[in-house]
Design a protein around this motif. Structure first.
Motif, PDB file in Angstrom:
ATOM      1  N   TRP A   1     124.734  63.121  34.937  1.00 15.18           N
ATOM      2  CA  TRP A   1     123.732  63.749  35.800  1.00 15.18           C
ATOM      3  C   TRP A   1     122.690  64.479  34.950  1.00 15.18           C
ATOM      4  O   TRP A   1     121.486  64.347  35.181  1.00 15.18           O
TER       5      TRP A   1
ATOM      6  N   GLN B   1     126.341  62.932  47.673  1.00 15.98           N
ATOM      7  CA  GLN B   1     127.342  63.998  47.628  1.00 15.98           C
ATOM      8  C   GLN B   1     127.592  64.396  46.183  1.00 15.98           C
ATOM      9  O   GLN B   1     127.803  63.546  45.326  1.00 15.98           O
ATOM     10  N   TYR B   2     127.558  65.685  45.924  1.00 19.76           N
ATOM     11  CA  TYR B   2     127.749  66.205  44.574  1.00 19.76           C
ATOM     12  C   TYR B   2     128.905  67.195  44.519  1.00 19.76           C
ATOM     13  O   TYR B   2     128.848  68.172  43.792  1.00 19.76           O
ATOM     14  N   SER B   3     129.972  66.973  45.269  1.00 15.55           N
ATOM     15  CA  SER B   3     131.025  67.981  45.339  1.00 15.55           C
ATOM     16  C   SER B   3     131.613  68.322  43.971  1.00 15.55           C
ATOM     17  O   SER B   3     131.814  69.493  43.667  1.00 15.55           O
ATOM     18  N   HIS B   4     131.876  67.311  43.149  1.00 13.79           N
ATOM     19  CA  HIS B   4     132.394  67.605  41.800  1.00 13.79           C
ATOM     20  C   HIS B   4     131.359  68.355  40.983  1.00 13.79           C
ATOM     21  O   HIS B   4     131.682  69.311  40.278  1.00 13.79           O
ATOM     22  N   LEU B   5     130.103  67.900  41.070  1.00 15.56           N
ATOM     23  CA  LEU B   5     129.041  68.560  40.315  1.00 15.56           C
ATOM     24  C   LEU B   5     128.870  70.003  40.767  1.00 15.56           C
ATOM     25  O   LEU B   5     128.734  70.906  39.942  1.00 15.56           O
ATOM     26  N   ASP B   6     128.858  70.205  42.075  1.00 22.68           N
ATOM     27  CA  ASP B   6     128.680  71.564  42.601  1.00 22.68           C
ATOM     28  C   ASP B   6     129.779  72.481  42.103  1.00 22.68           C
ATOM     29  O   ASP B   6     129.506  73.592  41.635  1.00 22.68           O
ATOM     30  N   ALA B   7     131.017  72.023  42.193  1.00 18.20           N
ATOM     31  CA  ALA B   7     132.149  72.849  41.762  1.00 18.20           C
ATOM     32  C   ALA B   7     132.087  73.115  40.257  1.00 18.20           C
ATOM     33  O   ALA B   7     132.329  74.240  39.808  1.00 18.20           O
TER      34      ALA B   7
ATOM     35  N   SER C   1     128.632  78.411  35.728  1.00 18.43           N
ATOM     36  CA  SER C   1     127.496  79.331  35.840  1.00 18.43           C
ATOM     37  C   SER C   1     127.834  80.750  35.387  1.00 18.43           C
ATOM     38  O   SER C   1     126.936  81.552  35.177  1.00 18.43           O
TER      39      SER C   1
ATOM     40  N   PHE D   1     129.362  72.964  38.143  1.00 15.54           N
ATOM     41  CA  PHE D   1     128.242  73.813  37.754  1.00 15.54           C
ATOM     42  C   PHE D   1     128.421  75.245  38.262  1.00 15.54           C
ATOM     43  O   PHE D   1     128.033  76.194  37.581  1.00 15.54           O
ATOM     44  N   ALA D   2     129.029  75.407  39.426  1.00 17.11           N
ATOM     45  CA  ALA D   2     129.316  76.767  39.921  1.00 17.11           C
ATOM     46  C   ALA D   2     130.305  77.452  38.977  1.00 17.11           C
ATOM     47  O   ALA D   2     130.140  78.623  38.638  1.00 17.11           O
TER      48      ALA D   2
ATOM     49  N   GLU E   1     129.163  64.927  35.056  1.00 22.35           N
ATOM     50  CA  GLU E   1     128.179  65.993  34.851  1.00 22.35           C
ATOM     51  C   GLU E   1     127.226  65.648  33.711  1.00 22.35           C
ATOM     52  O   GLU E   1     126.016  65.870  33.822  1.00 22.35           O
TER      53      GLU E   1
END
Length: 119
Positions: free
Chosen positions: A84, A3-9, A15, A11-12, A81
């Motif tokens: 990663w 699960q990458y919820s923190h990473l997804d939020a 971006s 990096f989004a 982050e």
């Protein structure tokens, strides 16, 4: 599945050039949404959306006093982050090192083949 919820939020949020600019600006000092909107030549509604995305990612915190919503950098650091990114940097560095070895072997082979053909 990882699960990458923190990473997804994160990096989004990162971006978008405007949101990166907002973080850079807030790194110097707090600012109201109105000040940010003016600096980035945006409507208040547009800036509120950008700040909301940054806030959801934990990168910005806001406080409303009266009619003014003040923004500052959030308390969350980017350690997860950065870790990663570092893992993937090491992976790609290893792959490029392997590629360098293959390219060098091909160059050596090509040099050897060239010498044989000249004779």
């Amino acid at each position: 599945m990882v699960q990458y919820s923190h990473l997804d939020a994160t990096f989004a949020a990162l971006s978008d050039v405007t949101r990166r600019g907002v973080l850079e600006r807030l790194g110097r000092s707090e600012a109201s949404i109105s000040e940010l909107a003016e600096k980035f030549h945006m409507t208040l509604t547009g800036m509120k959306k950008h700040v909301g995305i940054l806030e959801e990612a934990g990168l910005v915190a806001t406080e409303k006093v009266g009619r003014v919503r003040t923004c500052r950098l959030g308390a969350r650091r980017l350690d997860e982050e950065a870790a990663w990114i570092e893992r993937h940097r090491l992976l790609w560095a290893a792959r490029f090192d392997e590629l360098d070895v293959i390219v060098e072997e091909l160059k050596q082979k090509e040099r050897g083949d060239g010498r044989k053909k000249r004779r």
